[in-house]
Design an enzyme around this catalytic site. Structure first.
Site, short mmCIF file in Angstrom:
data_model
loop_
_atom_site.label_atom_id
_atom_site.label_comp_id
_atom_site.label_asym_id
_atom_site.label_seq_id
_atom_site.Cartn_x
_atom_site.Cartn_y
_atom_site.Cartn_z
N VAL A 50 -19.53 12.35 8.71
CA VAL A 50 -18.36 11.85 9.44
C VAL A 50 -18.69 10.53 10.15
O VAL A 50 -17.90 9.58 10.12
CB VAL A 50 -17.86 12.90 10.45
CG1 VAL A 50 -16.70 12.34 11.27
CG2 VAL A 50 -17.43 14.17 9.73
N CYS A 51 -19.86 10.46 10.76
CA CYS A 51 -20.26 9.23 11.46
C CYS A 51 -20.34 8.05 10.49
O CYS A 51 -19.97 6.92 10.85
CB CYS A 51 -21.62 9.43 12.13
SG CYS A 51 -21.67 10.74 13.35
N THR A 52 -20.83 8.30 9.32
CA THR A 52 -20.94 7.23 8.31
C THR A 52 -19.57 6.66 7.98
O THR A 52 -19.38 5.43 7.91
CB THR A 52 -21.62 7.76 7.04
OG1 THR A 52 -22.94 8.20 7.39
CG2 THR A 52 -21.71 6.70 5.96
N LEU A 55 -18.19 4.57 11.21
CA LEU A 55 -18.78 3.24 11.43
C LEU A 55 -18.34 2.25 10.36
O LEU A 55 -18.11 1.08 10.64
CB LEU A 55 -20.30 3.35 11.50
CG LEU A 55 -20.83 3.82 12.86
CD1 LEU A 55 -22.27 4.27 12.76
CD2 LEU A 55 -20.70 2.70 13.89
#
Length: 228
Positions: A50-52, A55
């Site tokens: 999810v973070c990928t 960002l």
């Protein structure tokens, strides 16, 4: 690791200053903000799905934030070397070219300072037993004042368009004596601020519409809100 008492951060609080190591070098946070706006947002961990996606999405929208005099700065509870390797994956997956700094906060000092930690999920810890950061968003204005705080669980990705929409709302309401109603986007009608008398509203917003004595609508063209 026992957590120190975190400051009580509320809307209107002064954003705490800090010095940090980032993918763009050492920064003093207040100096980084300068005379513009900043969005500080945290991530639970590097090399996570999810973070990928988040960002990458922020990186692709960075130009829109820049037009609005807004800087982006991310934070993840990992080392600088980890961040630098992760950025390669982010750009590959998203087709982006991430250029804003990401703070290396492996010791959680800044995460504690901004209360970016999940204390409800005791399993949400790294290999050292330290709590991981959650998805926090802080919008901070040129006076170093916190204007918006959003907090998401680790399982839920953010909406970059909503963050951009809030910036447009904050900047418009700072400039004009208005508030923005539900689901507002630039170009929609706005609400005449309650602090404006009817006599003043006649001068400032000729032709405004009083739906109720407390609900007065007026037109605010998108070109008055969006950067040209």
């Amino acid at each position: 690791m026992s957590a120190p008492e975190a400051p009580r951060l509320r809307l209107g609080s002064k954003a705490p200053n800090f010095k940090a190591t980032t993918t763009k070098g050492e920064i003093d946070f207040h100096e980084y903000i300068g005379d513009g706006w900043v969005i500080l947002f945290s991530h639970p961990d590097d090399f996570t799905p999810v973070c990928t996606t988040e960002l990458g999405a922020f990186a692709k929208l960075e130009g829109e934030f820049t037009k609005r005099n807004v800087k982006l700065i991310g934070l993840s509870a990992n080392s600088l070397q980890s961040h630098e390797e992760w950025i390669k994956d982010i750009d590959e997956v998203a087709g982006s070219s991430l250029s804003f700094p990401i703070i290396a906060d492996a010791d959680r000092q800044i995460s504690y300072l901004y209360d970016m930690l999940d204390y409800q999920d005791v399993t949400n810890r790294d290999g050292k037993g330290l709590p991981l950061t959650i998805r926090s968003v802080f919008i901070i204005d040129p006076k170093k004042t916190i204007r918006l705080i959003l907090t998401y669980p680790a399982s839920t990705g953010r909406n970059t368009q909503e963050v951009l929409r809030v910036i447009d709302s904050l900047q418009a309401t700072d400039k004009y004596k208005v508030a923005t109603p539900i689901n507002w986007v630039p170009g929609d009608d706005v609400v005449v601020a309650a602090s404006v008398s009817n006599a003043d509203a006649d001068k400032l917003f000729p032709g405004y519409r009083a739906v109720k004595p407390y609900l007065r609508l007026t037109t605010l063209p998108a070109e008055k809100v969006l950067p040209q």
